[in-house]
Design a protein around this motif. Structure first.
Motif, PDB file in Angstrom:
ATOM      1  N   THR A  62       0.840  -1.144  -0.033  1.00 60.44           N
ATOM      2  CA  THR A  62      -0.084  -0.162   0.053  1.00 60.44           C
ATOM      3  C   THR A  62       1.038   1.311   0.157  1.00 60.44           C
ATOM      4  OG1 THR A  62      -1.759  -1.204   1.138  1.00 60.44           O
ATOM      5  CG2 THR A  62      -1.674   1.349   1.434  1.00 60.44           C
ATOM      6  N   PHE A  63       0.870   2.247  -0.887  1.00 58.43           N
ATOM      7  CA  PHE A  63       1.437   3.415  -1.140  1.00 58.43           C
ATOM      8  C   PHE A  63       0.413   4.444  -0.857  1.00 58.43           C
ATOM      9  CE2 PHE A  63       3.370   0.499  -4.043  1.00 58.43           C
ATOM     10  CZ  PHE A  63       4.584   0.449  -3.826  1.00 58.43           C
ATOM     11  N   CYS A  64       1.232   5.547  -0.189  1.00 54.43           N
ATOM     12  CA  CYS A  64       0.612   6.749   0.343  1.00 54.43           C
ATOM     13  C   CYS A  64       1.296   7.872  -0.274  1.00 54.43           C
ATOM     14  CB  CYS A  64       0.494   6.977   1.860  1.00 54.43           C
ATOM     15  SG  CYS A  64      -0.391   8.571   2.281  1.00 54.43           S
ATOM     16  N   VAL A  65       0.799   8.130  -1.441  1.00 57.05           N
ATOM     17  CA  VAL A  65       1.531   9.419  -2.214  1.00 57.05           C
ATOM     18  C   VAL A  65       0.921  10.746  -1.788  1.00 57.05           C
ATOM     19  CG1 VAL A  65       1.928  10.451  -4.499  1.00 57.05           C
ATOM     20  CG2 VAL A  65       1.330   7.685  -4.331  1.00 57.05           C
ATOM     21  N   VAL A  66       2.045  11.557  -1.257  1.00 59.43           N
ATOM     22  CA  VAL A  66       1.510  12.730  -0.662  1.00 59.43           C
ATOM     23  C   VAL A  66       2.277  13.982  -1.275  1.00 59.43           C
ATOM     24  CG1 VAL A  66       3.649  12.564   1.111  1.00 59.43           C
ATOM     25  CG2 VAL A  66       1.685  13.838   1.754  1.00 59.43           C
ATOM     26  N   ASP A  67       1.832  15.223  -1.044  1.00 56.84           N
ATOM     27  CA  ASP A  67       2.120  16.460  -1.598  1.00 56.84           C
ATOM     28  C   ASP A  67       1.810  17.517  -0.838  1.00 56.84           C
ATOM     29  OD1 ASP A  67       3.604  17.910  -4.310  1.00 56.84           O
ATOM     30  OD2 ASP A  67       1.784  19.056  -3.510  1.00 56.84           O
TER      31      ASP A  67
END
Length: 613
Positions: free
Chosen positions: A41-46
């Motif tokens: 599971t990836f949490c892509v944040v900006d």
């Protein structure tokens, strides 16, 4: 010197040859592959911020994040953040976020815990991750929130390894979004940029899959510098265990090409086929390797010792260090009517005092110069009768030799100087240290820095050599020593957990190594380990039963915190005023010289601002 081989409790040898490739291609287990990217599971944040540095006062104005798994979105997180400060006009123009928009937004103290709960259990992903993750970590620390042990992927860093100039002019998010036909156009708003980064991440993973990268472990060490042919040899690591040990790369004729050691044999060997290898000779070695043999060891220390012994035995062409332990030098204080210092290649049983070993003749000569500078012993090599009748040499005329050749000094006076020198070698090096330090100071005052540097190097060589001799001698004169230390197993899933490592050391040589079984009788296990250990006989000199490198590895383990001495036959002592107390200063000077970087060379600086998108 020995009568029995080193005992290997539970030791085994595994050979993974070319025939294993078919089995590897037919069935690759989860354990072999590590953690597949498709299962994570990836949490892509900006983030959007008021500036480039949290430490300099910049604040977060927006957080956007997308959670994905197996290419499918699982959820989104988006919120504006009240920075409690004015947003600079040029930032407002860039992001479209104004002061009025954030005036009623929650502060970072409320937002950050919510985001960390959303991201829990994920791999954090960001484009230029040091910027985004750095801000989050800084505010977590300011709030006293423990930072979760996230694994972090940086799509900008990965792209630089995969994308060529034929694909895109640069690795900005906007450029990559066009390359991978992202469904969202990045526009400097956090959620839009996070969505675009998700598409970039998936596009990069698709390319990496074509290069044989399928797990996060492989991705963390991936480099395009590794050839496709090199990656295809990953099957050579198939039969190796997740355990400490030694690995030997062999060519098609089973000749040993390279020997290495690791706490995790399989993971380390696989890295040769996926990781960036800057050493060209190792890349060449992997290209001609046809098999890898693994020797599982009970403890990491045993693995280190076995590595040294195997390198010395096979002398592999691709190992640079430790191949010729026999090529060393010693300084010898001779035993004769008029003793002198002599540079020799080996230690003999002649009751003389030896300093060393020195890895190079040059360092031995520096140490010799420091001693001759302090003590005016004769430097000639001829034998001198007890009642000499010769003539004085040039050194005597310069006042640098007591000149026993022409009878200028009596035996008692000369012997007193020899005793003083011997005391500096074996007990307290103060005379040498004080004299050379004074000379360095005088030269420095006169701005004769180059000459002062020569004396500094001589003193450093002397201190290191005497300290090494004193420490090695202290251990090698002990016939038998048993020590144990509690260790935490670093290998996930090994099932061993916390355990006690035990080593038997005889005359500075590792005689046995083992791990006490969790439910076993510790006293009985240690007794059996001692009984089956290698028989080692002592000898002359500071390192009589092992190479200096092996004994120094053992010393590092013995001197680490938490050690318990189980049994010692004899006394393990070093001089209180010995040379080791001077090492810290010389190590610091040496390190500072290594750290000096000319102003015209490129320096690695921390990320100060987000690059253009």
């Amino acid at each position: 010197m020995t009568t029995a081989p080193l005992r290997l409790p539970g030791g085994s040898v595994v050979s993974a040859r070319a025939s294993a490739r078919r089995r590897w291609e037919a069935q690759r287990s989860f354990d072999e592959l590590g953690r597949p990217l498709r299962d994570l599971t990836f949490c892509v944040v900006d983030l959007e911020t008021t500036g480039g540095s949290a430490g300099a006062g910049s604040m977060i104005t927006e957080i956007g994040a997308v959670k994905v798994r197996g290419g499918e979105p699982l959820g989104e997180f988006q919120t504006l953040v009240n920075p409690h400060t004015q947003i600079p006009p040029f930032i407002a123009v860039l992001t479209g976020i104004t002061n009025s928009m954030v005036s009623t937004a929650p502060p970072i103290e409320s937002v950050l815990p919510s985001f960390l709960e959303f991201a829990a259990g994920s791999v954090l992903v960001a484009h230029n991750a040091p910027f985004d993750v750095g801000f989050l970590q800084w505010f977590a620390a300011r709030q006293g929130i423990p930072w979760p042990r996230f694994e972090v992927l940086d799509t900008a860093k990965i792209a630089r390894r995969v994308i060529t100039r034929d694909d895109a002019p640069n690795c900005k998010l906007s450029s990559l979004a066009r390359v991978f036909h992202a469904s969202t156009t990045p526009n400097h708003r956090a959620l839009s940029d996070a969505r675009a980064t998700v598409d970039v991440l998936h596009g990069l993973m698709e390319r990496l899959g074509g290069l044989g990268v399928h797990t996060i472990e492989e991705l963390s060490t991936f480099s395009a510098k590794v050839s496709t042919a090199q990656r295809r040899k990953r099957y050579l690591a198939e039969g190796l265990p997740h355990a400490p040990g030694v690995y030997l790369f062999r060519d098609e004729q089973s000749r040993v090409l390279y020997v290495g050691t690791s706490r995790d044999l399989r993971t380390r060997v696989r890295s040769y086929f996926t990781a960036s290898e800057t050493r060209s000779r190792i890349g060449e070695m992997v290209a001609i390797a046809e098999s890898v043999t693994g020797i599982e060891c009970a403890t990491p220390l045993e693995a280190e010792v076995r590595e040294l012994r195997l390198i010395a035995e096979h002398k592999p062409n691709y190992n640079r260090r430790s191949r010729f332990p026999e090529k060393v030098h010693y300084l010898k204080l001779t035993r004769e009517p008029w003793p002198r210092l002599s540079l020799v290649r080996r230690v003999t049983d002649d009751d003389a005092d030896y300093i060393g070993p020195f890895a190079s003749k040059r360092s031995a000569e520096k140490c010799l110069a420091a001693l001759h500078e302090t003590f005016p012993l004769r430097q000639c090599s001829q034998r001198i009768a007890r009642h000499p009748t010769g003539s004085a040499c040039v050194l005597a005329e310069m006042g640098r030799c007591l000149s026993p050749c022409d009878g200028s000094v009596d035996e008692t006076t000369y012997a007193a100087v020899v005793r003083q020198l011997r005391d500096n070698l074996l007990q307290r090096p103060d005379d040498v240290v004080e004299l050379i330090t004074r000379r360095m100071a005088l030269l420095a005052e006169g701005e004769r820095f180059e000459e002062a540097g020569v004396h500094r190097d001589r003193l450093s060589a002397f201190i290191r050599a005497v300290s090494r001799t004193q420490r090695l001698t202290a251990l090698t004169r002990i016939p038998h020593l048993v020590a144990a230390r509690r260790e935490d197993d670093p290998l996930t899933g090994s099932g061993r957990g916390t355990h006690w490592e035990v080593h038997v050391v005889r005359h500075g040589r590792l005689a046995a190594a083992g791990v006490i079984p969790p439910a076993g009788d510790a006293h009985q296990y240690v007794a059996e380990l001692v009984a089956s250990g290698e028989t080692v006989r002592g000898g002359p000199g500071p390192v009589p039963a092992a190479t200096a490198e092996e004994t120094e590895r053992i010393l590092r383990w013995l001197e680490a915190p938490g050690l318990r001495l189980v049994d010692v036959d004899g006394e393990w002592t070093c001089p209180v005023g010995g040379a080791t107390r001077h090492l810290a200063l010389h190590d610091a000077v040496h390190q500072s010289r290594l750290d000096l970087v000319p102003f015209d060379e490129r320096r690695d600086l921390p990320v100060a601002a987000r690059p253009a998108r």
